[in-house]
Design an enzyme around this catalytic site. Structure first.
Site, short mmCIF file in Angstrom:
data_model
loop_
_atom_site.label_atom_id
_atom_site.label_comp_id
_atom_site.label_asym_id
_atom_site.label_seq_id
_atom_site.Cartn_x
_atom_site.Cartn_y
_atom_site.Cartn_z
N ASP A 166 0.96 -1.26 -0.16
CA ASP A 166 -0.07 -0.06 -0.10
C ASP A 166 0.93 1.37 0.05
OD1 ASP A 166 1.01 0.24 2.35
OD2 ASP A 166 -1.05 -0.13 3.67
N ASP A 203 -7.97 -7.70 1.01
CA ASP A 203 -6.82 -7.90 1.95
C ASP A 203 -7.56 -7.29 3.34
OD1 ASP A 203 -5.26 -5.24 3.21
OD2 ASP A 203 -6.41 -4.85 1.37
N CYS A 205 -12.85 -28.23 7.10
CA CYS A 205 -11.54 -27.58 6.90
C CYS A 205 -10.42 -28.32 6.49
CB CYS A 205 -11.27 -26.49 7.76
SG CYS A 205 -9.62 -25.37 7.36
N CYS A 253 -7.30 -27.65 6.69
CA CYS A 253 -5.82 -27.01 7.00
C CYS A 253 -5.10 -27.81 7.98
CB CYS A 253 -6.01 -25.52 7.73
SG CYS A 253 -6.63 -25.68 9.15
N CYS A 295 -6.72 -27.96 11.54
CA CYS A 295 -8.13 -28.76 11.49
C CYS A 295 -7.80 -30.43 11.32
CB CYS A 295 -9.09 -28.37 10.71
SG CYS A 295 -9.85 -26.81 11.12
N HIS A 308 -5.66 -21.52 10.57
CA HIS A 308 -6.86 -21.95 10.23
C HIS A 308 -7.94 -20.70 9.35
CE1 HIS A 308 -10.92 -23.12 10.25
NE2 HIS A 308 -11.14 -22.10 10.81
#
Length: 372
Positions: free
Chosen positions: A94, A267, A303, A305, A308, A334
């Site tokens: 940014d 974002d 999930c 991930c 998990c 997660h």
């Protein structure tokens, strides 16, 4: 830029949401997408390898903070952000404008730029469009932002008009100062909640022919309905063949609502920030790990991930209560993967012309059936 462009592949027939491929100097990424935020050239507690494994495409770094620590010259000497932080995918920075206006208690805005104080030690600092571009060229991200004023909500029409016109002049100055051909400089649409000012800003930026456009000045305290109005005011006047980036949005309702309104990129620090405080986004709704007692089930059975698949709520609660860094890492893994997975589902739904249905079903499962 021949190596930076958006290739629109499909428009959802239910909502007008867009699926496409964003081509960048550091690889191609699918949109719509959520971009994890690495303010200080690191996404808190997560490694670049973990981010890539989760399916992250573009990640963010912060111009203002990196200009203070370690300094843009240091990053440049390291070979730019990609080498400095060991991330070989696309990076976005940014302009520092939001931090200048949100962190600095006392600031003086002139046509030349903004005088303010370093939030760490009180030193006097000055940012202008040219300085913001110079810093970002040294940092070396694939996508960089114009310097703008992020005004508070609500603001009067008179002040918003004056600020928006100055932001346009700053955008032109930044564009004139930008020399690197391997970076895509985005214009930022401001204008508050006034449709004519959003229209004016979007049309004038489009005339400048930026390779992409951001929508700023949203998600700063206004009601959700007002945020969506501001998005709609801007999007209708932006070119269809350029990427559209909604800055600073990370909650599920805003992400899906933004996609339905033609946004490609998002974002926010939200997923890692709330994870560090024990709050998780799951397919069954929000979970506060402090309240889970000792439940020996997965955090989210839907999930995929690392967290998990390998750890129970009981263990995650134990780590959180003991303030263990590993717990913050797992919860952050997660939350970031959850939002990236939501985006993967959104892209498939767009390609199959069922994004409206996907939005409603996802929010209902999350426990929020409010309108968009």
């Amino acid at each position: 830029m021949d190596n930076f462009y958006l290739e629109i592949k499909h428009i959802d027939k239910q909502t007008g949401a867009r699926y496409g491929i964003l081509h960048t100097p550091h690889g191609d990424v699918e949109v719509p997408m959520f971009m994890p935020v690495g303010t200080l050239a690191t996404v808190k507690t997560l490694s670049p390898e973990e981010l890539k494994e989760m399916g992250a495409g573009v990640i963010l770094a912060n111009t203002y903070h990196l200009s203070i620590r370690p300094g843009a010259d240091i990053v440049q000497k390291a070979g730019g952000l990609h080498k400095f932080m060991n991330y070989d995918g696309p990076i976005l920075t940014d302009s520092g404008g939001f931090q200048v206006f949100s962190l600095a208690e006392k600031r003086k805005i002139t046509e030349e730029g903004v005088e303010f104080k370093n939030h760490l030690n009180g030193d006097k600092l000055f940012f202008s469009p040219e300085i913001a571009i110079d810093i970002q060229e040294k940092l070396g991200a694939d996508i960089i932002m114009s310097f703008d004023e992020c005004i508070p909500w609500p603001s009067t029409y008179e002040y918003t008009k004056k600020s928006t016109e100055r932001t346009l002049r700053w955008a032109k100055r930044g564009q004139d100062a930008h020399k690197r051909k391997d970076q895509a400089l985005f214009g930022i649409v401001q204008g508050g909640d006034y449709e004519d000012l959003r229209k004016m800003c979007a049309e004038e930026l489009t005339k400048m022919d930026f390779p992409g456009y951001s929508i700023g000045g949203t998600s700063i305290g206004e009601p959700k309905e007002k945020c969506f109005e501001m998005i709609e005011y801007a999007v209708k006047y932006l070119p269809e063949d350029k990427p559209r980036y909604l800055m600073g949005v990370g909650s599920l309702d805003y992400l899906l609502g933004g996609i339905a309104r033609g946004i490609d990129m998002f974002d926010c620090v939200l997923p890692t920030r709330i994870a560090r405080h024990g709050t998780l986004m799951t397919s069954q709704g929000r979970v506060n790990i402090k309240n889970e007692k000792y439940n020996f089930t997965s955090l989210d059975p839907q999930c995929d991930c690392y967290c998990c698949k390998n750890y129970t709520k009981a263990y995650l609660r134990h780590l959180y209560v003991c303030d263990e860094t590993f717990g913050k890492r797992l919860l952050s893994i997660h939350n970031v993967r959850f939002l990236i997975k939501i985006m993967e589902g959104a892209r498939e739904a767009i390609k199959e012309d069922r994004f409206g249905d996907y939005l409603k079903a996802t929010m209902a499962a999350f426990g929020d059936e409010r309108g968009f």
